[in-house]
Design a protein around this motif. Structure first.
Motif, PDB file in Angstrom:
ATOM      1  N   ALA A   1     -39.321  28.491 -13.468  1.00  0.00           N
ATOM      2  CA  ALA A   1     -38.290  29.348 -14.365  1.00  0.00           C
ATOM      3  C   ALA A   1     -38.500  30.881 -13.474  1.00  0.00           C
ATOM      4  CB  ALA A   1     -38.871  29.468 -15.758  1.00  0.00           C
ATOM      5  N   ASP A   2     -39.812  31.280 -13.074  1.00  0.00           N
ATOM      6  CA  ASP A   2     -39.910  32.492 -12.070  1.00  0.00           C
ATOM      7  C   ASP A   2     -39.072  32.325 -10.836  1.00  0.00           C
ATOM      8  OD1 ASP A   2     -41.691  33.523 -14.083  1.00  0.00           O
ATOM      9  OD2 ASP A   2     -43.653  32.734 -12.928  1.00  0.00           O
ATOM     10  N   ASP A   3     -39.397  31.088 -10.163  1.00  0.00           N
ATOM     11  CA  ASP A   3     -38.310  31.074  -8.921  1.00  0.00           C
ATOM     12  C   ASP A   3     -36.856  30.906  -9.246  1.00  0.00           C
ATOM     13  OD1 ASP A   3     -40.872  30.677  -7.598  1.00  0.00           O
ATOM     14  OD2 ASP A   3     -40.654  28.306  -7.693  1.00  0.00           O
ATOM     15  N   PHE A   4     -36.561  30.397 -10.407  1.00  0.00           N
ATOM     16  CA  PHE A   4     -35.135  30.435 -10.923  1.00  0.00           C
ATOM     17  C   PHE A   4     -34.538  31.892 -10.781  1.00  0.00           C
ATOM     18  CE2 PHE A   4     -31.984  31.017 -14.155  1.00  0.00           C
ATOM     19  CZ  PHE A   4     -30.940  30.138 -13.838  1.00  0.00           C
ATOM     20  N   PHE A   5     -35.466  32.679 -11.619  1.00  0.00           N
ATOM     21  CA  PHE A   5     -34.905  34.138 -12.120  1.00  0.00           C
ATOM     22  C   PHE A   5     -35.145  34.920 -10.733  1.00  0.00           C
ATOM     23  CE2 PHE A   5     -35.281  33.134 -16.377  1.00  0.00           C
ATOM     24  CZ  PHE A   5     -34.312  33.699 -16.722  1.00  0.00           C
ATOM     25  N   LEU A   6     -36.106  34.609  -9.468  1.00  0.00           N
ATOM     26  CA  LEU A   6     -35.966  35.618  -8.553  1.00  0.00           C
ATOM     27  C   LEU A   6     -34.859  35.144  -7.665  1.00  0.00           C
ATOM     28  CD1 LEU A   6     -37.723  37.497  -6.697  1.00  0.00           C
ATOM     29  CD2 LEU A   6     -38.492  35.046  -5.581  1.00  0.00           C
ATOM     30  N   ALA A   7     -34.350  33.746  -7.702  1.00  0.00           N
ATOM     31  CA  ALA A   7     -33.028  33.521  -7.130  1.00  0.00           C
ATOM     32  C   ALA A   7     -31.623  34.127  -7.910  1.00  0.00           C
ATOM     33  CB  ALA A   7     -32.985  31.831  -6.985  1.00  0.00           C
ATOM     34  N   ARG A   8     -32.089  34.162  -8.855  1.00  0.00           N
ATOM     35  CA  ARG A   8     -30.753  34.672  -9.824  1.00  0.00           C
ATOM     36  C   ARG A   8     -30.636  36.164  -9.747  1.00  0.00           C
ATOM     37  NH1 ARG A   8     -30.791  37.959 -14.016  1.00  0.00           N
ATOM     38  NH2 ARG A   8     -29.293  38.079 -15.589  1.00  0.00           N
ATOM     39  N   ASP A   9     -31.650  37.021  -9.785  1.00  0.00           N
ATOM     40  CA  ASP A   9     -31.705  38.217  -9.528  1.00  0.00           C
ATOM     41  C   ASP A   9     -31.326  38.669  -8.120  1.00  0.00           C
ATOM     42  OD1 ASP A   9     -32.647  38.489 -12.159  1.00  0.00           O
ATOM     43  OD2 ASP A   9     -34.738  39.119 -11.791  1.00  0.00           O
ATOM     44  N   GLY A  10     -31.905  37.925  -7.222  1.00  0.00           N
ATOM     45  CA  GLY A  10     -31.437  38.038  -5.799  1.00  0.00           C
ATOM     46  C   GLY A  10     -30.017  38.065  -5.784  1.00  0.00           C
TER      47      GLY A  10
ATOM     48  N   ARG B   1     -35.150  39.573 -21.331  1.00  0.00           N
ATOM     49  CA  ARG B   1     -35.507  38.650 -20.002  1.00  0.00           C
ATOM     50  C   ARG B   1     -36.579  37.593 -20.838  1.00  0.00           C
ATOM     51  NH1 ARG B   1     -33.849  39.530 -14.852  1.00  0.00           N
ATOM     52  NH2 ARG B   1     -35.979  39.264 -14.064  1.00  0.00           N
ATOM     53  N   GLU B   2     -37.388  38.129 -21.885  1.00  0.00           N
ATOM     54  CA  GLU B   2     -38.408  37.231 -22.368  1.00  0.00           C
ATOM     55  C   GLU B   2     -37.724  36.024 -23.024  1.00  0.00           C
ATOM     56  OE1 GLU B   2     -40.810  39.407 -24.956  1.00  0.00           O
ATOM     57  OE2 GLU B   2     -42.078  40.172 -23.214  1.00  0.00           O
ATOM     58  N   TRP B   3     -36.371  36.222 -23.878  1.00  0.00           N
ATOM     59  CA  TRP B   3     -35.902  35.002 -24.415  1.00  0.00           C
ATOM     60  C   TRP B   3     -35.211  34.198 -23.262  1.00  0.00           C
ATOM     61  CZ3 TRP B   3     -30.431  34.974 -23.303  1.00  0.00           C
ATOM     62  CH2 TRP B   3     -30.058  33.649 -23.724  1.00  0.00           C
ATOM     63  N   TYR B   4     -34.599  34.859 -22.284  1.00  0.00           N
ATOM     64  CA  TYR B   4     -33.915  34.019 -21.329  1.00  0.00           C
ATOM     65  C   TYR B   4     -34.990  33.194 -20.552  1.00  0.00           C
ATOM     66  CZ  TYR B   4     -30.063  33.503 -17.998  1.00  0.00           C
ATOM     67  OH  TYR B   4     -29.001  33.064 -17.158  1.00  0.00           O
ATOM     68  N   GLY B   5     -36.037  33.936 -20.109  1.00  0.00           N
ATOM     69  CA  GLY B   5     -37.092  33.171 -19.408  1.00  0.00           C
ATOM     70  C   GLY B   5     -37.632  31.976 -20.023  1.00  0.00           C
ATOM     71  N   THR B   6     -37.960  32.198 -21.667  1.00  0.00           N
ATOM     72  CA  THR B   6     -38.296  31.028 -22.152  1.00  0.00           C
ATOM     73  C   THR B   6     -37.361  30.032 -22.351  1.00  0.00           C
ATOM     74  OG1 THR B   6     -39.624  32.473 -23.657  1.00  0.00           O
ATOM     75  CG2 THR B   6     -39.200  30.330 -24.603  1.00  0.00           C
TER      76      THR B   6
END
Length: 196
Positions: free
Chosen positions: A157-166, A134-139
């Motif tokens: 990036a946080d918004d992106f991952f919230l959408a992706r995880d959702g 997750r750290e690598w992907y987030g970066t």
């Protein structure tokens, strides 16, 4: 020219590879806690001694499984980097792949989120493998938003991952089309912030 016939012996897949391939299939489809070592041994057609020769424990195998999934993700992002010219095109390429995944037959969510849900201790090697991914992907995603000139690439990036995880969760719960379209809307809003 040599012709292969039914009598020519073909090399067997190495036991270590068979064990990991079996574990990958079963862990992803059924969950890492549900699948026992005995079943992996049986379906891999290896002995218990062979299993423990290569993997000292089930948890060690789970870590290797996640590392394999991480390697696939890294190879995918490397391919995206070479296929597309701009950070926005790369982000859209990632989203297109996520959309393909969530609508694919046999989709069972994110293997990292699924594994993390079953290991509460943040110091457990499985959780550490998830965190490293997750750290690598987030970066990597934050760098793409930074490359687009987004004013707050970390937030983006946080918004992106919230959408992706959702989207991964929504598709896994049975609504892949809704998850796909919601993901596209959410990511478009984040991309629009960079343009505006």
């Amino acid at each position: 020219m040599v012709q292969l016939t039914d009598t020519v012996a073909r090399p067997a897949t190495h036991a270590k590879v068979r064990i990991l391939a079996t574990a990958d299939r079963l862990f992803y489809a059924e969950g890492v806690h549900t699948v026992g070592v005995d079943r992996i041994i049986s379906e891999s057609k290896v002995t218990k001694a062979t299993f423990y020769k290569y993997y000292r424990s089930k948890d060690a195998l789970i870590v290797v499984y996640l590392q394999g999934r991480d390697r696939i993700a890294r190879e995918f992002l490397a391919a995206v980097d070479t296929r597309f010219d701009t950070p926005e095109q790369r982000l859209r390429g990632i989203v297109a792949e996520i959309s393909t995944q969530v609508t694919r037959q046999g989709f069972h969510g994110c293997p990292f989120i699924n594994a993390a849900a079953q290991f509460a201790d943040p110091n457990h090697p499985v959780r550490q493998a998830v965190t490293a991914h997750r750290e690598w992907y987030g970066t990597a995603v934050e760098d793409l938003f930074r490359g687009m000139g987004h004013a707050r690439p970390g937030d983006a990036a946080d918004d992106f991952f919230l959408a992706r995880d959702g989207a991964f969760a929504g598709a896994n719960l049975g609504d892949p089309i809704g998850a796909h379209t919601a993901l596209l809307r959410a990511v478009q809003r984040v991309l629009d912030e960079a343009a505006g």
